[in-house]
Design an enzyme around this catalytic site. Sequence first.
Site, PDB file in Angstrom:
ATOM      1  N   CYS A   1       7.656   9.678 -21.901  1.00 39.28           N
ATOM      2  CA  CYS A   1       7.949   7.946 -20.904  1.00 39.28           C
ATOM      3  C   CYS A   1       7.236   6.906 -21.330  1.00 39.28           C
ATOM      4  CB  CYS A   1       7.162   8.387 -19.810  1.00 39.28           C
ATOM      5  SG  CYS A   1       7.290   6.607 -18.567  1.00 39.28           S
TER       6      CYS A   1
ATOM      7  N   CYS B   1       6.397  -6.560 -16.300  1.00 37.83           N
ATOM      8  CA  CYS B   1       7.151  -6.206 -15.361  1.00 37.83           C
ATOM      9  C   CYS B   1       7.194  -7.517 -14.294  1.00 37.83           C
ATOM     10  CB  CYS B   1       7.244  -4.755 -14.277  1.00 37.83           C
ATOM     11  SG  CYS B   1       8.617  -4.425 -13.877  1.00 37.83           S
TER      12      CYS B   1
ATOM     13  N   CYS C   1       8.002  -4.973  -7.950  1.00 44.34           N
ATOM     14  CA  CYS C   1       8.048  -3.828  -6.705  1.00 44.34           C
ATOM     15  C   CYS C   1       6.503  -3.116  -6.329  1.00 44.34           C
ATOM     16  CB  CYS C   1       8.558  -2.331  -7.161  1.00 44.34           C
ATOM     17  SG  CYS C   1      10.075  -2.461  -7.998  1.00 44.34           S
TER      18      CYS C   1
ATOM     19  N   CYS D   1       3.914  -0.955  -7.105  1.00 47.21           N
ATOM     20  CA  CYS D   1       4.075  -0.237  -8.355  1.00 47.21           C
ATOM     21  C   CYS D   1       2.459  -1.341  -9.346  1.00 47.21           C
ATOM     22  CB  CYS D   1       4.903  -0.344  -9.749  1.00 47.21           C
ATOM     23  SG  CYS D   1       5.157  -0.170 -10.845  1.00 47.21           S
TER      24      CYS D   1
ATOM     25  N   CYS E   1       2.287   7.604 -12.294  1.00 48.27           N
ATOM     26  CA  CYS E   1       3.530   6.542 -12.534  1.00 48.27           C
ATOM     27  C   CYS E   1       3.242   5.865 -11.547  1.00 48.27           C
ATOM     28  CB  CYS E   1       4.876   7.172 -12.166  1.00 48.27           C
ATOM     29  SG  CYS E   1       5.904   8.027 -12.828  1.00 48.27           S
TER      30      CYS E   1
END
Length: 411
Positions: free
Chosen positions: A138, A145, A149, A152, A379
């Site tokens: 990954c 980022c 979101c 996250c 994640c």
Amino acid sequence: MSTEVVAVSAVSAEQQQSPSAPAQQNAVEKVNLLGMSRPQMEKFFEDMGEKKFRAGQVMKWIHQFFVTDFAEMTNISGKLREKLEKICEIKAPEVVHKNYSKDGTRKWVFRVGDGEGSLVETVLIPAEHRSGLRCTLCISSQVGCALDCSFCSTGKQGFQRDLNQAEIIGQLWMANYSYMEDVPVLERERSVTNVVMMGMGEPLLNYDAVLNSMRTMLDDFAYGMSKRRVTLSTSGVVPKIDQMVKDIDVALAISLHAPNDELRNKLVPINKKYPLEQLIAACKRYIEKDGNESSRKHVTIEYVMLDGVNDHPEHAQQMIKLLKNLPSKINLIPFNPFPHAPYGRSSRNRIISFQKTLSDAGFVCTIRQTRGDDIDAACGQLVGQVADRTRRAEQWKKKVAQQNEILRSQG
């Protein structure tokens, strides 16, 4: 005049103008060959007055034998090796943290710039497969980022910058090299079988660097990966999905996480700009342009399971309606809580029930096995335990605490 002569002349002139300047200011800034795609490297060699086939030779040494010392490139003339040594380097990002999980998962944190916040993370997940051991890497494409979101942890760190090609492909280089540091050069074999552009950042917002990096992954002179084994995951940058149709054939994954616009606007804010109708239409356009051995036979739908938020039976029914005309495979992802996260993980029974509803409707639907929890490799946990460059995370945690206080006072 050759690149070498130009570089050396520039240094000499600088030395004459400022004889007392620090040595590091007088050093030639070397060109990092690690991130160059084959067309870029061919042009580089031609600009040096060399034949472009040298690019393929050097790429094999870098990406197939993991050599960083030009002196070891034995099928290249000594004169050219000396020239390359003077003006080039092969340099992967600096590893500042690594950890290997008891389940085989490996994690690296790389420094890609100055300062404590210039960090990205890469995770390698091994798994048994019918074709043998599959090692999926990954890879991150940005520092932080910008999409934020709500579920996250990476988004809570804010956005710093895009990664360049050497910083992207360097993650793949290092993951492979970690298995063969003590293996003789000519006996080295690549271990990573699959790549997902699914780490920190939105890949399609760093389009050119990601595109050229994926081309290197597919190149037979580099990693020679099958286009079915290279996946780009996006939250839904519709114009760039359409651009990919023209530029490259790799597998596409969509971070969906909600089956209707109202909920997705809250979970994945980019949905306000590119709502579901536009996103699904773009996915259809992507897989319609098919060909022999194409990877565009379906789209992978990623759906993180949030307790009481997007895991109700009606959400599964909405998914069925939304995806009915889109060839797709659905991957349900148990949420991995992080400090002050406003969500919880759906229960195992709720996830299984959700999966059964989709499977009964004819969809291929799997539940992702959580891996690397003991090293914060799951994640949504990328780098968050290592550094937080911006105040966004601090402000967000404060907001969550205030909301919890209001709920307690009302209760």
